[in-house]
Design an enzyme around this catalytic site. Structure first.
Site, short mmCIF file in Angstrom:
data_model
loop_
_atom_site.label_atom_id
_atom_site.label_comp_id
_atom_site.label_asym_id
_atom_site.label_seq_id
_atom_site.Cartn_x
_atom_site.Cartn_y
_atom_site.Cartn_z
N ASN A 4 52.04 59.57 -5.37
CA ASN A 4 53.05 58.53 -5.55
C ASN A 4 52.79 57.85 -6.88
O ASN A 4 51.80 57.13 -7.02
CB ASN A 4 52.93 57.51 -4.40
CG ASN A 4 53.78 56.28 -4.64
OD1 ASN A 4 54.71 56.29 -5.42
ND2 ASN A 4 53.43 55.19 -3.95
N LYS A 6 54.44 55.52 -8.26
CA LYS A 6 54.91 54.12 -8.31
C LYS A 6 55.76 53.92 -9.57
O LYS A 6 56.50 54.83 -9.94
CB LYS A 6 53.72 53.16 -8.26
CG LYS A 6 52.73 53.52 -7.16
CD LYS A 6 51.73 52.44 -6.92
CE LYS A 6 50.62 52.96 -6.02
NZ LYS A 6 50.10 51.94 -5.13
N HIS A 90 57.14 52.49 2.13
CA HIS A 90 55.82 52.25 1.52
C HIS A 90 55.49 50.76 1.66
O HIS A 90 56.39 49.91 1.61
CB HIS A 90 55.87 52.66 0.05
CG HIS A 90 54.52 52.65 -0.60
ND1 HIS A 90 53.95 51.49 -1.07
CD2 HIS A 90 53.63 53.64 -0.82
CE1 HIS A 90 52.75 51.78 -1.58
NE2 HIS A 90 52.53 53.08 -1.43
N GLU A 92 54.39 48.67 -0.33
CA GLU A 92 54.87 47.83 -1.44
C GLU A 92 56.35 47.52 -1.26
O GLU A 92 56.82 46.44 -1.64
CB GLU A 92 54.60 48.53 -2.79
CG GLU A 92 53.11 48.47 -3.12
CD GLU A 92 52.59 49.61 -3.97
OE1 GLU A 92 53.39 50.32 -4.61
OE2 GLU A 92 51.36 49.79 -4.00
N GLU A 162 48.60 54.16 5.77
CA GLU A 162 48.11 53.51 4.55
C GLU A 162 47.73 52.07 4.87
O GLU A 162 48.60 51.18 4.84
CB GLU A 162 49.19 53.54 3.47
CG GLU A 162 49.60 54.93 3.07
CD GLU A 162 50.07 54.98 1.62
OE1 GLU A 162 49.55 55.81 0.87
OE2 GLU A 162 50.92 54.17 1.24
N GLY A 168 45.50 50.62 -3.82
CA GLY A 168 45.34 50.12 -5.18
C GLY A 168 44.20 49.13 -5.33
O GLY A 168 44.10 48.44 -6.34
N SER A 208 43.49 54.32 -2.01
CA SER A 208 42.36 54.55 -2.91
C SER A 208 41.67 55.90 -2.70
O SER A 208 40.44 55.99 -2.76
CB SER A 208 41.36 53.39 -2.82
OG SER A 208 41.98 52.18 -3.21
C1 PEP Z 1 49.95 54.62 -2.56
O1 PEP Z 1 50.61 54.20 -3.50
O2 PEP Z 1 50.53 55.12 -1.58
C2 PEP Z 1 48.49 54.55 -2.62
C3 PEP Z 1 47.80 54.99 -1.61
O3 PEP Z 1 47.95 54.02 -3.76
P1 PEP Z 1 46.40 54.13 -4.24
O4 PEP Z 1 45.98 55.56 -4.03
O5 PEP Z 1 46.43 53.74 -5.68
O6 PEP Z 1 45.61 53.20 -3.37
#
Ligand code: PEP
Length: 244
Positions: A4, A6, A90, A92, A162, A168, A208
């Site tokens: 992803n 973003k 997601h 976010e 998640e 992040g 992460s």
């Molecule tokens: C994501 O954007 O779905 C995500 C898991 O981000 P990150 O790997 O940067 O934590």
């Protein structure tokens, strides 16, 4: 193995990513590889991955087919340019853009109707985990966003667990925490769709994921794949996650 991006990368950066990424995953055969760039770079990404084993996903869609919805993009529009997947709800989008379990459900239906494969995100906030409410949140998200799908529709979705506190932040869930949550989600699926459908469901872990922790996460039998944000932006890094 899904990336992803973003709100990162312009058109030129998209092209140079795929120039470097395609050859290093060309031999990868036993897993699906998906990259989800921002809307504006989807056509370039689809072109750059034609004839390869990499598929392209969007990061969002709107549930209506067309209409007076300024700034939105529909599922048929995405399908028409060769997009195959879409991330839905997601965290976010839930946190910053007001998405709910109800809008997630509408988006899943719209994606499926257009032949897109939804990657549906669920996961708890840090405050939920600290208050021992992780399972309650996952159950609410499953019941509210997913459980009204037919069995056939359910068979086409992928769920991404998640935990919001791990996205992040550099704080990865331990393999044990991730596996426990995946098991709980699979139990929800079993309760509604039966053992066979629950077994067939693919649940990705996201939060992460990095080249140096992917192996221990993927060693958990409950974890079927990963959804990767930051570490999907560099071709070599994401390739080493894909080919962990
Ligand atoms: C994501 O954007 O779905 C995500 C898991 O981000 P990150 O790997 O940067 O934590």
């Amino acid at each position: 193995m899904a990336g992803n991006w973003k709100m990162y990368k312009n058109a030129a950066e998209t092209a140079s990513f795929f120039e470097a990424f395609r050859p290093v995953v060309a031999g990868t055969r036993d897993r699906e590889v998906v990259i989800c760039p921002p809307f504006v770079n989807l056509p370039a990404a689809v072109d750059a991955t034609k004839g390869s084993n990499v598929e392209i996903g969007a990061q969002n869609l709107y549930w209506e087919k067309e209409g007076a919805f300024t700034g939105e993009v529909s599922a048929p529009m995405l399908a028409a340019i060769g997009v195959k997947w879409v991330i839905i709800a997601h965290s976010e989008r839930r946190q910053f853009f007001g998405e709910t379990d109800e809008t997630a459900h509408k988006k899943i239906l719209a994606a499926l109707a257009a032949g897109l494969r939804p990657i549906v995100c669920v996961g708890e906030l840090l405050a939920d985990r600290e208050a021992n409410k992780t399972n309650a949140v996952l159950e609410r998200q499953f019941k509210g966003g997913i459980a009204a799908l037919t069995a056939e529709q359910f068979g086409k979705i992928v769920i991404a667990y998640e935990p919001v506190w791990a996205i992040g932040t550099g704080k990865t869930a331990t393999p044990q925490i991730a596996a426990d949550a995946h098991r709980f989600i699979r139990e929800q699926a079993r309760g509604v769709y039966g053992a066979e459908a629950a077994e067939a469901l693919r649940i990705l872990y996201g939060g992460s994921v990095k080249p140096d922790n992917v192996r221990e996460l993927m060693a958990q039998s409950e974890i079927d794949g990963v959804l990767v944000g930051g570490a999907s932006l560099k071709p070599e890094g994401f390739a080493s996650i894909v080919n962990y």
